[in-house]
Design a protein around this motif. Structure first.
Motif, PDB file in Angstrom:
ATOM      1  N   LEU A 101     -25.593  20.789  -4.620  1.00  0.00           N
ATOM      2  CA  LEU A 101     -25.076  22.087  -3.792  1.00  0.00           C
ATOM      3  C   LEU A 101     -24.585  22.998  -3.847  1.00  0.00           C
ATOM      4  CD1 LEU A 101     -23.649  20.026  -0.327  1.00  0.00           C
ATOM      5  CD2 LEU A 101     -25.783  21.430  -1.062  1.00  0.00           C
ATOM      6  N   ASP A 102     -23.856  22.687  -5.158  1.00  0.00           N
ATOM      7  CA  ASP A 102     -22.511  23.862  -6.872  1.00  0.00           C
ATOM      8  C   ASP A 102     -23.502  24.670  -6.975  1.00  0.00           C
ATOM      9  OD1 ASP A 102     -20.300  24.885  -6.784  1.00  0.00           O
ATOM     10  OD2 ASP A 102     -20.824  24.282  -8.736  1.00  0.00           O
ATOM     11  N   ARG A 103     -24.768  23.752  -7.436  1.00  0.00           N
ATOM     12  CA  ARG A 103     -25.559  24.898  -8.238  1.00  0.00           C
ATOM     13  C   ARG A 103     -26.242  26.341  -7.495  1.00  0.00           C
ATOM     14  NH1 ARG A 103     -28.119  23.786 -13.624  1.00  0.00           N
ATOM     15  NH2 ARG A 103     -29.287  25.980 -14.054  1.00  0.00           N
ATOM     16  N   MET A 104     -26.437  25.994  -5.919  1.00  0.00           N
ATOM     17  CA  MET A 104     -27.415  26.720  -5.214  1.00  0.00           C
ATOM     18  C   MET A 104     -26.881  28.365  -5.430  1.00  0.00           C
ATOM     19  SD  MET A 104     -29.596  25.575  -3.492  1.00  0.00           S
ATOM     20  CE  MET A 104     -29.803  26.522  -1.684  1.00  0.00           C
ATOM     21  N   GLU A 105     -25.355  28.024  -5.908  1.00  0.00           N
ATOM     22  CA  GLU A 105     -24.971  29.587  -5.493  1.00  0.00           C
ATOM     23  C   GLU A 105     -25.406  30.391  -6.824  1.00  0.00           C
ATOM     24  OE1 GLU A 105     -20.757  29.665  -6.625  1.00  0.00           O
ATOM     25  OE2 GLU A 105     -20.581  27.886  -5.487  1.00  0.00           O
ATOM     26  N   LEU A 106     -25.665  29.728  -7.335  1.00  0.00           N
ATOM     27  CA  LEU A 106     -26.398  30.401  -9.455  1.00  0.00           C
ATOM     28  C   LEU A 106     -28.070  31.089  -8.333  1.00  0.00           C
ATOM     29  CD1 LEU A 106     -26.809  30.897 -12.005  1.00  0.00           C
ATOM     30  CD2 LEU A 106     -28.099  29.037 -12.662  1.00  0.00           C
ATOM     31  N   SER A 107     -28.701  30.348  -7.786  1.00  0.00           N
ATOM     32  CA  SER A 107     -29.641  30.303  -7.604  1.00  0.00           C
ATOM     33  C   SER A 107     -29.802  31.910  -6.487  1.00  0.00           C
ATOM     34  CB  SER A 107     -30.430  29.757  -6.606  1.00  0.00           C
ATOM     35  OG  SER A 107     -30.774  27.991  -7.779  1.00  0.00           O
ATOM     36  N   ILE A 108     -28.428  31.966  -5.690  1.00  0.00           N
ATOM     37  CA  ILE A 108     -28.986  32.611  -5.077  1.00  0.00           C
ATOM     38  C   ILE A 108     -28.129  34.198  -5.105  1.00  0.00           C
ATOM     39  CG2 ILE A 108     -26.996  33.701  -2.617  1.00  0.00           C
ATOM     40  CD1 ILE A 108     -27.384  31.486  -1.917  1.00  0.00           C
ATOM     41  N   LYS A 109     -27.143  33.635  -6.767  1.00  0.00           N
ATOM     42  CA  LYS A 109     -27.298  35.205  -7.153  1.00  0.00           C
ATOM     43  C   LYS A 109     -28.729  35.543  -8.159  1.00  0.00           C
ATOM     44  CE  LYS A 109     -22.265  34.376  -8.038  1.00  0.00           C
ATOM     45  NZ  LYS A 109     -21.517  33.674  -8.893  1.00  0.00           N
ATOM     46  N   ILE A 161     -33.385  25.359  -6.582  1.00  0.00           N
ATOM     47  CA  ILE A 161     -32.460  25.611  -7.804  1.00  0.00           C
ATOM     48  C   ILE A 161     -33.535  25.026  -8.476  1.00  0.00           C
ATOM     49  CG2 ILE A 161     -30.679  25.118  -6.820  1.00  0.00           C
ATOM     50  CD1 ILE A 161     -30.326  22.067  -8.045  1.00  0.00           C
ATOM     51  N   TYR A 162     -33.667  25.185 -10.256  1.00  0.00           N
ATOM     52  CA  TYR A 162     -34.537  24.819 -11.610  1.00  0.00           C
ATOM     53  C   TYR A 162     -32.891  23.656 -12.695  1.00  0.00           C
ATOM     54  CZ  TYR A 162     -38.080  27.893 -10.753  1.00  0.00           C
ATOM     55  OH  TYR A 162     -38.846  28.654 -10.612  1.00  0.00           O
ATOM     56  N   PHE A 163     -33.313  22.726 -11.786  1.00  0.00           N
ATOM     57  CA  PHE A 163     -32.423  21.244 -12.816  1.00  0.00           C
ATOM     58  C   PHE A 163     -33.360  20.299 -13.402  1.00  0.00           C
ATOM     59  CE2 PHE A 163     -28.308  19.262 -12.305  1.00  0.00           C
ATOM     60  CZ  PHE A 163     -27.164  20.177 -12.544  1.00  0.00           C
ATOM     61  N   THR A 164     -33.269  20.138 -14.213  1.00  0.00           N
ATOM     62  CA  THR A 164     -34.037  19.006 -14.950  1.00  0.00           C
ATOM     63  C   THR A 164     -33.212  17.618 -15.115  1.00  0.00           C
ATOM     64  OG1 THR A 164     -32.949  19.895 -17.272  1.00  0.00           O
ATOM     65  CG2 THR A 164     -35.299  20.890 -16.448  1.00  0.00           C
ATOM     66  N   ILE A 165     -33.967  17.056 -15.594  1.00  0.00           N
ATOM     67  CA  ILE A 165     -33.981  15.283 -15.659  1.00  0.00           C
ATOM     68  C   ILE A 165     -32.854  15.764 -17.375  1.00  0.00           C
ATOM     69  CG2 ILE A 165     -34.123  13.218 -16.874  1.00  0.00           C
ATOM     70  CD1 ILE A 165     -34.575  14.058 -13.490  1.00  0.00           C
ATOM     71  N   GLU A 166     -33.022  17.219 -17.926  1.00  0.00           N
ATOM     72  CA  GLU A 166     -32.296  16.442 -19.188  1.00  0.00           C
ATOM     73  C   GLU A 166     -31.186  17.019 -18.699  1.00  0.00           C
ATOM     74  OE1 GLU A 166     -35.269  18.261 -19.118  1.00  0.00           O
ATOM     75  OE2 GLU A 166     -36.220  16.449 -20.444  1.00  0.00           O
ATOM     76  N   ASN A 167     -30.994  18.120 -17.740  1.00  0.00           N
ATOM     77  CA  ASN A 167     -29.696  18.637 -17.301  1.00  0.00           C
ATOM     78  C   ASN A 167     -28.904  18.159 -16.530  1.00  0.00           C
ATOM     79  OD1 ASN A 167     -31.368  21.537 -15.646  1.00  0.00           O
ATOM     80  ND2 ASN A 167     -29.534  21.668 -18.013  1.00  0.00           N
ATOM     81  N   ILE A 168     -29.650  17.025 -15.750  1.00  0.00           N
ATOM     82  CA  ILE A 168     -28.505  15.851 -15.105  1.00  0.00           C
ATOM     83  C   ILE A 168     -28.294  14.706 -15.931  1.00  0.00           C
ATOM     84  CG2 ILE A 168     -28.925  14.216 -13.406  1.00  0.00           C
ATOM     85  CD1 ILE A 168     -31.405  15.823 -12.416  1.00  0.00           C
ATOM     86  N   MET A 169     -29.091  14.117 -16.561  1.00  0.00           N
ATOM     87  CA  MET A 169     -28.464  13.826 -18.169  1.00  0.00           C
ATOM     88  C   MET A 169     -26.996  14.159 -18.598  1.00  0.00           C
ATOM     89  SD  MET A 169     -31.833  12.066 -19.265  1.00  0.00           S
ATOM     90  CE  MET A 169     -30.463  10.772 -20.600  1.00  0.00           C
TER      91      MET A 169
END
Length: 143
Positions: free
Chosen positions: A26-34, A46-54
């Motif tokens: 949800l927080d990452r949505m801010e970057l997508s809006i910008k 959003i773009y958020f890979t498994i590597e990002n999550i790990m």
């Protein structure tokens, strides 16, 4: 992070890691809006890979499982993944929700309710208004 994830019995079977991850997404949505990352239907993703999550979750090797808890295919339906093809990152649509079918929700059947008139929102409305206003001010479209 939405308090309802911890207080509503609907989410009692959702792991703590999945709840934290949902808050991060949800927080990452801010970057997508910008970045104006919207699809042809004006849905923010959003773009958020498994590597990002790990990486964010401290190297947790269960990241795929945690993400699947949130997914529309295998999980509770708080996110929707859209694959784009080999070599391209998966788009993730982070959903918020308003429930209008409490009987199904009380049974913990979020997927069925979603089909039966659960209104899925893309962003938390208050946060969206603040971000849009900030963006418009930055572009000097409004004061």
């Amino acid at each position: 992070m939405p308090k309802v994830l911890y207080t509503d019995p609907i989410f009692k079977n959702l792991s703590s890691d999945a709840k934290v991850l949902y808050g991060i997404l949800l927080d990452r949505m801010e970057l997508s809006i910008k970045n104006s990352w919207v699809d042809e239907n004006n849905r923010v993703f959003i773009y958020f890979t498994i590597e990002n999550i790990m990486e964010i979750m401290g190297g947790n090797k269960k990241s795929v499982k945690v993400l699947s808890e949130l997914d529309t295919e295998k999980g509770i339906g708080l996110i929707e993944k859209q694959r784009q093809g080999q070599g391209k990152p998966t788009k993730i649509y982070v959903k918020n929700f308003i429930v209008d079918n409490l009987s199904e929700m009380s049974k913990g059947n979020f997927k069925k309710c979603r089909k039966d008139k659960v209104i899925i929102l893309i962003l938390i409305i208050q946060k969206l208004v603040i971000l849009i206003k900030s963006y418009l001010q930055e572009k000097k479209i409004i004061d």
